[in-house]
Design an enzyme around this catalytic site. Structure first.
Site, PDB file in Angstrom:
ATOM      1  N   HIS A  57       0.794  -1.233   0.000  1.00 46.88           N
ATOM      2  CA  HIS A  57       0.000   0.000   0.000  1.00 46.88           C
ATOM      3  C   HIS A  57       0.824   1.280   0.000  1.00 46.88           C
ATOM      4  CE1 HIS A  57      -4.036  -1.796   0.549  1.00 46.88           C
ATOM      5  NE2 HIS A  57      -3.356  -2.781   1.101  1.00 46.88           N
TER       6      HIS A  57
ATOM      7  N   ASP B  73       3.871   9.533  -1.482  1.00 37.64           N
ATOM      8  CA  ASP B  73       2.700   8.861  -0.916  1.00 37.64           C
ATOM      9  C   ASP B  73       2.283   7.723  -1.830  1.00 37.64           C
ATOM     10  OD1 ASP B  73       0.695   8.353   0.892  1.00 37.64           O
ATOM     11  OD2 ASP B  73      -0.095  10.380   0.890  1.00 37.64           O
TER      12      ASP B  73
END
Length: 447
Positions: free
Chosen positions: A153, A359
């Site tokens: 993730h 991110d």
């Protein structure tokens, strides 16, 4: 065919009314699928954490892997968050290569493997989550004959960065125990394939050869619960709260930032860019306000306390230099908000200023784009979401002058262009709907 989801955290949280599903992220994505199929969620039993169980009406069984304080600190606080987290976000100066932390990480991954193997039954599918459990797919491959999926993730870094790790090959071998490996973006897929090739694994297209097996590597971007945020956008209470926030801002335009106070999120750089806006574009003084929400994060870690100190200093300097009797240029909210409260901030803001230094995806950007009425999304080009949200104004989060200029453009953008961009963004967010993510990944794994 039942499903076994394996993640560091449990999908339930304690509320005044009792147990409820955790808000956002993995719980939102996977609990409905797990409820529909029936199955087990395997999570760490964090040292000192009060044990919880699923609600009685749930079809999900929760299996905790008990950890000692030493194991938790070494596996989670040590290797996961002082090695893998900074490395994958390119903060190499923060990486602490301590062999005892890797040993704790290996020990805990083995404990997870034992728990999953004990829960597994013939025909079950296993879906492993994230950087806490890189070794687990390989450990499971030695124990059970099951379809194994793994999803990462956070950003997978370039092979040149990843090979800094003395344990790099072992970690890649662990991941390649899966049949399908998923990432948010094609860039991360390519980075992983190059890393696997560096360690000698043959790569053909999007497949990695491991002995007689072929492991597929695919991009499966994770989105948000669009139904939930559509309800929030239309909620009269959220609308009333948004109007109150506009009154609090006391300015023509409102800029919003929402983040955990983590060094990867670029909160300090964002404040400096706003300061540069007020310095370089003085016509916005008295006409714009900035609300920065910073959720407390890892407050026991010295690096995070130092970040808070520097953010506090920057916020104080902006207020000291620009505050007037009739205008407060910045409000800094160091607290946690519910989804309903965040939706009101989204509805109130003319511009969302979401500029992480790196991110994996960044769901706040998706939430704002889907919830806002007429807003402009200013988004870091180094967030995974930038791959998909093409109508956002993309910025380099290290370029203060560039961010200030883009803020000026966003604040001046005509209504028609704002609406056109936002409508296109909403369509893109619809396509990334969170429960569709889980179904698409599992369909690929099982197909």
């Amino acid at each position: 065919m039942s499903l076994i989801v394996v993640a560091n955290r449990a999908p339930f949280r304690l509320t005044p009314e009792g147990l409820a599903p955790a808000v956002g992220g993995l719980a939102t994505a996977l609990l409905p699928v797990l409820e529909a199929r029936g199955g087990v969620w395997v999570a760490a039993g964090e040292w000192g954490e009060k044990p919880i169980a699923p609600p009685r009406e749930s079809r999900v069984r929760l299996l905790r892997v008990p950890l000692t304080e030493r194991e938790w600190q070494g596996y989670y606080g040590g290797f996961a968050n002082r090695v893998l987290w900074p490395l994958c976000h390119y903060f190499l100066e923060r990486v602490e290569l301590r062999r005892e932390h890797f040993q704790d990480y290996l020990r805990v991954n083995r404990r997870f493997a034992e728990a999953v193997s004990g829960a597994w039954r013939e025909g079950d599918v296993v879906f492993v989550q994230d950087y806490h459990l890189l070794l687990l797919p390989g450990l499971l491959r030695e124990r059970i004959r099951a379809p194994i999926g793994f999803f990462f993730h956070i950003p997978w870094p370039s092979s040149g960065v990843f090979r800094i790790l003395p344990w790099g090959r072992a970690l890649v071998e662990g991941v390649l125990g899966a049949d399908l490996v998923g990432f948010h973006t094609p860039e991360y897929v390519e980075n992983f394939l190059r890393t696997a090739a560096y360690y000698g694994f043959p790569v053909e297209g999007n497949r990695v050869r491991v002995g007689e097996r072929s492991v597929r590597v695919e991009a499966h971007p994770l989105g948000i619960d669009t139904r939930r945020f559509r309800e929030l956008a239309e909620d009269p209470g959220v609308g009333a709260h948004a109007r109150a926030l506009r009154r609090l801002a006391g300015a023509d335009r409102l800029i919003l930032g929402v983040d955990r106070l983590d060094y990867t999120k670029g909160v300090l750089e964002r404040l400096l860019a706003y300061e540069r806006l007020l310095q370089s574009y003085p016509h916005w003084r008295g006409r714009v306000a900035f609300f920065q929400i910073a959720t407390p994060s890892r407050t026991s870690v010295a690096a995070y306390r130092e970040l808070k100190r520097r953010v506090d200093e920057a916020a104080g300097r902006i207020l000291g230099n620009f505050l007037r009797e009739d205008w407060v240029p910045l409000r800094y909210f160091y607290q946690t908000y519910s989804q309903e409260e965040l939706a009101a901030f989204y509805r109130a803001a003319d511009v969302a200023f979401i500029t992480p230094l790196r991110d994996g995806m960044n769901l706040v950007a998706l939430e704002y784009a889907y919830t806002a009425g007429e807003g402009v999304l200013v988004l870091s080009s180094l967030a995974g979401a930038a791959e998909y949200l093409k109508e956002a104004l993309l910025v380099n989060p290290y370029d203060l002058d560039g961010m200030a200029a883009t803020l000026d453009r966003a604040l001046r953008m005509p209504l028609g262009e704002r609406q056109e961009r936002l409508e296109a963004l909403k369509g893109r967010v619809e396509a990334l709907e969170v429960q569709g993510w889980a179904e698409r990944f599992l369909a690929s794994l099982e197909g």
